[in-house]
Design a protein around this motif. Structure first.
Motif, PDB file in Angstrom:
ATOM      1  N   CYS A 500       0.836  -1.213   0.000  1.00 34.36           N
ATOM      2  CA  CYS A 500       0.000   0.000   0.000  1.00 34.36           C
ATOM      3  C   CYS A 500       0.868   1.259   0.000  1.00 34.36           C
ATOM      4  O   CYS A 500       0.554   2.245  -0.680  1.00 34.36           O
ATOM      5  N   VAL A 501       1.959   1.232   0.765  1.00 33.64           N
ATOM      6  CA  VAL A 501       2.856   2.390   0.778  1.00 33.64           C
ATOM      7  C   VAL A 501       3.509   2.563  -0.594  1.00 33.64           C
ATOM      8  O   VAL A 501       3.626   3.691  -1.099  1.00 33.64           O
ATOM      9  N   LEU A 502       3.949   1.468  -1.200  1.00 38.79           N
ATOM     10  CA  LEU A 502       4.540   1.556  -2.542  1.00 38.79           C
ATOM     11  C   LEU A 502       3.534   2.084  -3.565  1.00 38.79           C
ATOM     12  O   LEU A 502       3.907   2.778  -4.506  1.00 38.79           O
ATOM     13  N   ALA A 503       2.271   1.745  -3.374  1.00 39.57           N
ATOM     14  CA  ALA A 503       1.247   2.221  -4.309  1.00 39.57           C
ATOM     15  C   ALA A 503       1.064   3.729  -4.257  1.00 39.57           C
ATOM     16  O   ALA A 503       0.509   4.318  -5.193  1.00 39.57           O
ATOM     17  N   CYS A 504       1.527   4.365  -3.172  1.00 40.69           N
ATOM     18  CA  CYS A 504       1.438   5.827  -3.095  1.00 40.69           C
ATOM     19  C   CYS A 504       2.299   6.497  -4.154  1.00 40.69           C
ATOM     20  O   CYS A 504       2.005   7.633  -4.569  1.00 40.69           O
ATOM     21  N   LEU A 505       3.373   5.840  -4.597  1.00 36.80           N
ATOM     22  CA  LEU A 505       4.254   6.446  -5.604  1.00 36.80           C
ATOM     23  C   LEU A 505       3.550   6.630  -6.943  1.00 36.80           C
ATOM     24  O   LEU A 505       3.508   7.752  -7.468  1.00 36.80           O
ATOM     25  N   PRO A 506       2.970   5.575  -7.552  1.00 36.67           N
ATOM     26  CA  PRO A 506       2.226   5.851  -8.792  1.00 36.67           C
ATOM     27  C   PRO A 506       0.975   6.688  -8.557  1.00 36.67           C
ATOM     28  O   PRO A 506       0.528   7.391  -9.473  1.00 36.67           O
TER      29      PRO A 506
END
Length: 556
Positions: A500-506
């Protein structure tokens, strides 16, 4: 009424994604499936999901070419036929031979199960097209300013169907039997077809449809994409089972090579699909997936974010019941109650996310939802060895609400990035990326989890005072494997939070403009009128006419 009709169709097809979960024990008993082959019964669920994924890109494109009403009618008819065959699967298994499937390597020793899986796949071919076409219908009827909330409504209905499916299936099975789950679909589909024929027009924008002679459908591309997804699903699923097999010659022979062969075939087929779609696009044909869409930053960001969200969501939905059954030693009712804490707020978050898109933009609504979901998964990572309903409730509710909150921003960004002729394709792509994320995320993290669990169990060493198989030894061993399972599952929850945190980038590249509301448009009209008055008093008549034309263009 058109929106009500398509949302009802979405709810029915989403309901059948999970409706057989609570009916599986009775299905296994009626089809005489032995306990050592329970993994095959899982294809009653996964076969529907796989068919759902394969058909979405094709039918989304077809709805762009031939109109929404025709495709909805056709797909609901296929869904009804598949439902009928599902209910008749036991009788078909007894009367219709399946020897023609043996050259394909399919075990036909349990023909009732084979018929049921095939019927579920056919059912999904009809049901899988309903979601993207319904999103396209909503986008047809509602403009840019109101599109976020109606797509949030479609997302809410989709999640509500998946959430209520197990409860609905349990109710029907207790009242009647599991085939009744599918027979009930027949009158419901008939009612939906009447509503669609009455309220959904053949095409909301007839001028956007291409000429009849140019309506080409990319059947080869659809078949290649479907084959790639099938090989990928089978390869990853078999790879996960390797970690549960006892070490020995059987686990080191054909299965590993078959897994690598399937995964390699998936890569080759995916490369062939990309090359084929590029070729068709250069020839100005209608590809099933227009790769030009991914050149748009906002669309690619929505697809990648949805991929990561799908992986996190399926991890939670699968691992929460297993966590309660293994670590807490609770029954299925308690595990289902815990899962309801997660799923209950997903449709609420989906609807609220559609509203917030008009206030905070799609970008910041999605980021808030992702951070909320990450916080919930971190709290789930802290679940103790004993039941703590306060921490369980807060963590599960936060995750479910956050995951629901991102549905509308992603859908809205995807459909706003394309023109009206590509609405069906865009909505299907953004949905299929989520389901591919479910397949890959579940396979990868489950494989890792099973392998890690075996490593931890292998490290168990009992004290010399507890001889093997003694009561003291068994008690220590049971406590140790419970601790090992707790360590593995809490780590998986933490990995879902990291996704979920990584999804904040895109998500930072999602649509960042706030839609213009009716009050904004009225304010713009008032400002334009004031400017015209100024021109009228201070400038000659010719300049007034130019200002009037400018105002008319702006208003148009």
């Amino acid at each position: 009424m058109a929106l009500f009709a398509v949302c009802s169709a979405v709810f029915l097809t989403a309901l059948d994604q999970t409706v057989v979960v609570t009916a599986l024990p009775q299905v296994i008993t009626d089809l005489r499936l032995p306990p050592m082959l329970l993994d095959r019964a899982a294809w009653v669920v996964s076969g529907y999901l796989l068919g759902y994924v394969i058909v979405m890109p094709l039918m989304g494109r077809v709805s762009d070419l031939y109109g929404r009403r025709l495709i909805l009618t056709l797909c609901l008819g296929i869904f009804a036929l598949g439902s009928l065959l599902c209910g008749l699967a036991p009788q078909l298994g007894e009367r219709v031979p399946l020897s023609f499937l043996q050259p394909l390597g399919i075990d036909t020793g349990y023909p009732g199960l084979v018929w049921l899986v095939m019927a579920r796949f056919l059912q999904a071919i009809g049901g899988g097209a309903v979601v993207p076409v319904a999103m396209a219908v909503a986008a047809d009827f509602y403009g840019f300013a109101r599109r976020g909330i109606v797509l949030g409504l479609v997302g809410m209905v989709t999640e509500a169907g998946g959430m209520l499916g197990p409860l609905y299936g349990s109710f029907v099975v207790q009242r009647w039997n599991w085939p009744a789950i599918f027979y009930i679909n027949l009158p419901l589909v008939a009612l939906l077809l009447a509503l669609i024929l009455l309220f959904v027009p053949p095409s909301h924008r007839q001028q956007d449809l291409p000429a009849v002679g140019t309506r080409r459908i990319d059947w080869p591309g659809s078949l290649v994409l479907g084959a790639a997804l099938l090989c990928l699903s089978l390869g990853l699923a078999q790879e996960a089972t390797l970690f549960t097999a006892a070490p020995g010659p059987a686990s080191a022979t054909g299965n590993v090579h078959n897994n690598y062969a399937l995964l390699a075939a998936a890569v080759v087929l995916l490369a062939a699909f990309i090359a084929l779609e590029h070729f068709l696009a250069r020839r100005r044909h209608w590809p099933v997936l227009d790769l030009v869409l991914f050149r748009k930053t906002t669309f690619s960001a929505a697809a990648l974010t949805n991929f990561l969200i799908g992986a996190a969501l399926i991890i939670a939905m699968v691992d929460i019941p297993i966590f309660f059954l293994t670590v807490y030693n609770q029954d299925s009712m308690q595990s289902g109650w815990a899962l309801l804490h997660l799923t209950a707020l997903i449709p609420v978050g989906a609807l609220l996310g559609g509203c917030l898109c008009q206030r905070l933009t799609c970008r910041w609504t999605a980021i808030i939802g992702l951070l909320c979901a990450a916080l919930g998964f971190w709290l789930m990572h802290l679940w103790p060895l004993t039941v703590d309903w306060t921490l369980i409730t807060v963590g599960a509710l936060s995750s479910g609400f956050g995951l629901g909150l991102v549905i509308a921003p992603l859908s809205t960004t995807a459909v706003n990035a394309v023109d009206s002729r590509q609405l069906g394709m865009a909505s299907s792509v953004v949905t299929i990326t989520r389901m591919i994320g479910m397949i890959l995320g579940l396979a990868a993290l489950t494989s890792w989890g099973l392998g890690r669990f075996r490593e931890l169990v292998a490290l168990f060493k009992a004290p010399a005072s507890a001889p093997p198989l003694s009561p003291a030894y068994n008690a220590l061993y049971f406590r140790y494997i419970t601790d090992a399972a707790h360590t593995v599952y809490t780590s998986i929850f933490l990995a879902a939070g990291i996704l979920c945190v990584l999804a904040c980038l895109p998500a930072l590249w999602l649509e960042g403009k706030r839609p213009r509301t009716p009050s904004d448009l009225q304010h713009a009209d008032n400002t334009a009128s004031a400017n015209i008055s100024i021109h009228h008093t201070d400038q000659p008549y010719v300049q007034e006419s130019e200002a009037s034309r400018s105002y008319g263009q702006r208003k148009k």
